[in-house]
Design a protein around this motif. Structure first.
Motif, PDB file in Angstrom:
ATOM      1  N   THR A  65       0.836  -1.204   0.000  1.00 50.39           N
ATOM      2  CA  THR A  65       0.000   0.000   0.000  1.00 50.39           C
ATOM      3  C   THR A  65       0.873   1.257   0.000  1.00 50.39           C
ATOM      4  N   VAL A 148      -8.392  -5.358 -10.214  1.00 51.73           N
ATOM      5  CA  VAL A 148      -7.765  -4.615  -9.125  1.00 51.73           C
ATOM      6  C   VAL A 148      -7.836  -3.126  -9.422  1.00 51.73           C
ATOM      7  N   ALA A 150      -6.705   0.587  -7.756  1.00 54.61           N
ATOM      8  CA  ALA A 150      -5.949   1.292  -6.718  1.00 54.61           C
ATOM      9  C   ALA A 150      -6.476   2.717  -6.622  1.00 54.61           C
ATOM     10  N   TYR A 162      -6.603  -0.644  -2.094  1.00 50.35           N
ATOM     11  CA  TYR A 162      -6.866  -1.570  -3.199  1.00 50.35           C
ATOM     12  C   TYR A 162      -8.272  -2.161  -3.081  1.00 50.35           C
TER      13      TYR A 162
END
Ligand SMILES: [Zn+2]
Ligand SMILES: [Zn+2]
Length: 287
Positions: A65, A148, A150, A162
């Protein structure tokens, strides 16, 4: 790539930068069916994986992260130890800076790695790590059976939350963040939100007469969430289950739960190390 995957989470480390016997440094495993994906890599995480019966060498994807020490302290042991156990491929994904970080570590350990390759172990899995860096919010292309996304959070270094989405299910990890519309957006209608609640009070700060500690506590308000703020985020995002994490040593778990319950009507779990949390599990209260 989308999949039908059943998602579940294993909380590996629910601690913070403070050394703590009860809580390892921040990290979670997301399972997409049987595929384990590591999110952050705090202190002690290789041992935590083994305690959770997840062979470290089975992890082939690691998402960072952000590059605060508590989220990467465990990477050296994970990288070399997992390789020693037989991992022969690894992809790391995260904000710009992870390539430099990884390469610095490999440089530091180069003689050590050379010794181990000289014993007959191939360098794959440590010398050919695939690195996916990004510097803005959006889709992240990774070869796993989930989409995915972000999203940039509010923290004092570039930090990304995420969202992992399959056809049916979504799980979101906030990373470290102060309250921000970006996490509400990212977590919209998710099954599980694993949320920074690092500002859960402890006696150390509550009773402090130290100007230094008080100063630190005040400054931390700009970087993390209280349990009540975490609840507010979950409520606005309409998530089903809120998992609180990133705790200082010796929080009061009942108080932390109650604080979040003041702002969130859904299921709340005060995260503990080695907690396994499947999507769609019916729990009313667990900590
Ligand atoms: Zn941080
Ligand atoms: Zn942190």
């Amino acid at each position: 790539m989308m999949g039908n995957g059943q998602l579940s989470i294993t909380m590996l480390g629910t601690g913070s930068p403070r050394p703590d016997l009860e809580r390892s440094g921040p990290a979670q495993v997301l399972f997409i069916d049987d595929l384990p994906i590591l999110i952050d890599c705090g202190e002690g995480i290789t041992a935590q994986l083994m305690k959770a019966h997840i062979p470290p060498q089975n992890i082939k994807h690691l998402f960072f992260t952000h590059l605060h020490s508590d989220h990467f302290f465990g990477y050296g042991q994970f990288l070399l130890g997992g390789w020693g156990l037989g991992r022969r491929e690894l992809t790391i994904i995260g904000p710009k800076g992870i390539k430099e970080f990884h390469e610095t570590l490999v440089r530091m350990f180069y003689d050590d790695i050379s010794y181990r390759t000289s014993l007959g172990r191939p360098g794959n899995g440590v010398l050919d790590v695939k690195i996916i860096e990004f510097d803005q919010s959006g889709r992240v292309e990774v070869d796993i059976p989930a989409q995915v996304i972000a999203a940039e959070m509010v923290h004092n270094v570039p930090t990304f939350g995420y969202r992992f989405q399959t056809d049916e299910q979504a799980v979101v990890f906030s990373g470290d963040t102060a309250p921000t519309p970006a996490i509400i957006e990212l977590a919209r209608n998710a099954d599980i939100l694993v949320q920074d609640a690092g500002l859960a009070q402890t006696a150390v700060y509550r009773n402090t007469k130290s100007v230094e500690l008080q100063n630190i506590w005040d400054n931390l308000q700009k970087e993390h969430c209280t349990p009540a703020q975490a609840g507010e985020i979950a409520q606005k995002a309409c998530v089903k289950t809120l998992v609180l994490t990133h705790f200082l040593p010796n929080i009061d778990e009942e108080e932390t739960y109650q604080e979040a319950a003041c702002t969130f009507n859904g299921e709340i779990i005060v995260g503990r190390d080695l907690h396994v949390i499947p999507v769609a599990q019916a729990i009313t209260k667990q900590y």
